[in-house]
Design an enzyme around this catalytic site. Structure first.
Site, mmCIF file in Angstrom:
data_model
loop_
_atom_site.group_PDB
_atom_site.id
_atom_site.type_symbol
_atom_site.label_atom_id
_atom_site.label_comp_id
_atom_site.label_asym_id
_atom_site.label_seq_id
_atom_site.Cartn_x
_atom_site.Cartn_y
_atom_site.Cartn_z
ATOM 1 N N VAL A 191 0.864 -1.171 0.000
ATOM 2 C CA VAL A 191 0.000 0.000 0.000
ATOM 3 C C VAL A 191 0.904 1.226 0.000
ATOM 4 O O VAL A 191 1.852 1.309 0.788
ATOM 5 C CB VAL A 191 -0.932 0.012 1.237
ATOM 6 C CG1 VAL A 191 -1.765 1.276 1.277
ATOM 7 C CG2 VAL A 191 -1.815 -1.229 1.256
ATOM 8 N N TYR B 295 -1.310 -7.030 10.978
ATOM 9 C CA TYR B 295 -1.760 -8.401 10.737
ATOM 10 C C TYR B 295 -2.348 -9.024 12.007
ATOM 11 O O TYR B 295 -3.358 -9.711 11.954
ATOM 12 C CB TYR B 295 -0.612 -9.277 10.232
ATOM 13 C CG TYR B 295 -0.016 -8.830 8.919
ATOM 14 C CD1 TYR B 295 -0.792 -8.288 7.902
ATOM 15 C CD2 TYR B 295 1.345 -8.957 8.686
ATOM 16 C CE1 TYR B 295 -0.243 -7.885 6.701
ATOM 17 C CE2 TYR B 295 1.899 -8.568 7.478
ATOM 18 C CZ TYR B 295 1.104 -8.030 6.489
ATOM 19 O OH TYR B 295 1.657 -7.638 5.309
#
Length: 164
Positions: A89, A133
């Site tokens: 990203v 995560y």
């Protein structure tokens, strides 16, 4: 409100994918290892017998990230899985839901394809990604496994001649 959308990559996305790969390699301090070419990416993603798939994330009709994955197989659960090779990203779009949007796209594929799991690796020093995560996705570290690799023609030739 910032809304990221995802879509399957097309051949027209190859320059964007390559630029994201280079940005990721720079971030991971391995720019010299990013050797993919437009031809190799086209073959891997779009030609007959392609070995990988990719999603592009967009915001305001502008690419802001990508996820590239392929299928693996778990003998333990007897199902194929998804291996997420790269997720990137752009810095300006981080913490805005783009990573989650890409993982949602992967989850949709995993459900549709009856996959048993989604696996990926992250560098130990990449604490922002590890935190994302674990806290945002609920991912579980696999610390008991050690990554191993043989790389390049010289290593393959050496292996091929072992015990000959």
């Amino acid at each position: 409100m910032y809304a990221a959308t995802t879509r399957p990559a097309t051949p027209d996305d190859i320059p964007t994918i390559l630029s994201f790969i280079i940005e990721l390699a720079v971030y991971e301090k391995e720019r010299d290892k990013a050797l993919a070419t437009p031809e190799s990416m086209h073959k891997a993603l779009f030609e007959d017998g392609h070995v990988a798939n990719a999603f592009i994330a967009e915001a305001d009709n502008k690419p802001v990230g990508f996820a590239l994955y392929f299928y693996n197989f778990s003998t333990w659960i007897g199902k194929k899985g998804i291996y997420l090779e790269d997720l990137y990203v752009t810095p300006s779009a981080r913490n805005l839901g783009v990573g989650k949007a890409l993982f949602r796209a992967l989850a949709k594929v995993a459900i549709e394809e009856d996959c048993g799991r989604i696996d990926w690796s992250v560098l130990k020093w990449n604490t922002p990604s590890i935190g994302f995560y674990e806290s945002s996705l609920g991912a579980i570290r696999q610390e008991e496994w050690v990554g191993m690799r043989l790389e390049g023609a010289e290593a393959f030739e050496r292996l091929k001649s072992l015990g000959a």
